[in-house]
Design a protein around this motif. Sequence first.
Motif, PDB file in Angstrom:
ATOM      1  N   LYS A 136      10.705   9.518 -10.901  1.00  0.00           N
ATOM      2  CA  LYS A 136       9.695   8.687 -11.989  1.00  0.00           C
ATOM      3  C   LYS A 136      10.285   7.269 -12.206  1.00  0.00           C
ATOM      4  N   ASN A 159       0.713  -1.270  -0.048  1.00  0.00           N
ATOM      5  CA  ASN A 159       0.085  -0.098   0.130  1.00  0.00           C
ATOM      6  C   ASN A 159       0.896   1.363  -0.019  1.00  0.00           C
ATOM      7  N   LYS A 205       6.482  12.352  -7.729  1.00  0.00           N
ATOM      8  CA  LYS A 205       6.950  13.086  -8.954  1.00  0.00           C
ATOM      9  C   LYS A 205       7.251  14.397  -9.065  1.00  0.00           C
ATOM     10  N   ILE A 226       0.288   4.761  -3.451  1.00  0.00           N
ATOM     11  CA  ILE A 226      -1.067   4.874  -3.723  1.00  0.00           C
ATOM     12  C   ILE A 226      -0.816   6.271  -4.672  1.00  0.00           C
ATOM     13  N   LYS A 227      -1.890   6.620  -5.253  1.00  0.00           N
ATOM     14  CA  LYS A 227      -1.883   7.787  -6.147  1.00  0.00           C
ATOM     15  C   LYS A 227      -1.287   8.915  -5.430  1.00  0.00           C
ATOM     16  N   SER A 228      -1.723   9.264  -4.399  1.00  0.00           N
ATOM     17  CA  SER A 228      -1.337  10.460  -3.962  1.00  0.00           C
ATOM     18  C   SER A 228       0.387  10.690  -3.488  1.00  0.00           C
ATOM     19  N   THR A 229       0.611   9.291  -3.098  1.00  0.00           N
ATOM     20  CA  THR A 229       2.081   9.225  -2.822  1.00  0.00           C
ATOM     21  C   THR A 229       2.841   9.595  -4.054  1.00  0.00           C
ATOM     22  N   ILE A 230       2.415   8.654  -5.052  1.00  0.00           N
ATOM     23  CA  ILE A 230       2.945   8.782  -6.386  1.00  0.00           C
ATOM     24  C   ILE A 230       3.016  10.166  -6.796  1.00  0.00           C
ATOM     25  N   ASN A 231       2.025  10.951  -6.754  1.00  0.00           N
ATOM     26  CA  ASN A 231       2.052  12.570  -7.161  1.00  0.00           C
ATOM     27  C   ASN A 231       3.036  13.155  -6.455  1.00  0.00           C
TER      28      ASN A 231
END
Length: 230
Positions: free
Chosen positions: A180, A164, A175, A167-172
Amino acid sequence: MNEEINELLSIYKQEKELIESLIKEDEIDHDYRAVYLKSKILNRIKHKIRTIELFIDPHLQEKEQLKRRSDFFAEMDRNGLAKDYYAFQLEKINHELEQLNNFTPGYFNDGQEFDDAVFNLVENKISAFIFNLRKEENLYLKFSIKKNQIIIRLTPFADILASNYFIKSTINVLKQIGFKKNKSRTCFQMKYPLESFKDAIPVKIIASRVIYEAFYNYRINQSTTLKIIP
């Protein structure tokens, strides 16, 4: 540490002003090749400045957005259009800004060991080192050098003992920091050019942003540990 970071920011801003002045001179001389090359250098410096500014104030982008909204509502309020509505919005924005301004970011207490590891890596005394973030789940940052760049890699996806983390927020956030996926898409990584290396502070800033912005919800180990790879 705050003094060192602010000093580094000041140095980069001075470099930015110098490059901008040189670009103007090249434009006057119609030396567009030089303008192109210096513009690339300028963009790298701007990226470093932004990275440090976001470390010093992780809510900088949100504040900037609120400021733009505030300016818009203030202009509408001056024009006498729906004054009560815009006054209410301004009050709401000012309250949000006050909350953000009261936020104090943290900084991991790494001690001298981290600095020594970075310098030993740059001086080719070691081949790499691992900075454990959550050792029990094999979450770490690995630092190595390749093609005159410091490669900063997060644990390969297949090796993390929990599913877990990304997740999207962590990836954002990763970046935004500059990470990347690598070419084989097995992990997140970022590169820091050795030509820009003066001390360990920018590398520590990157590690701090990973801890306090990307993974702050995951109870990163208070006592982080280093593993040196000879």
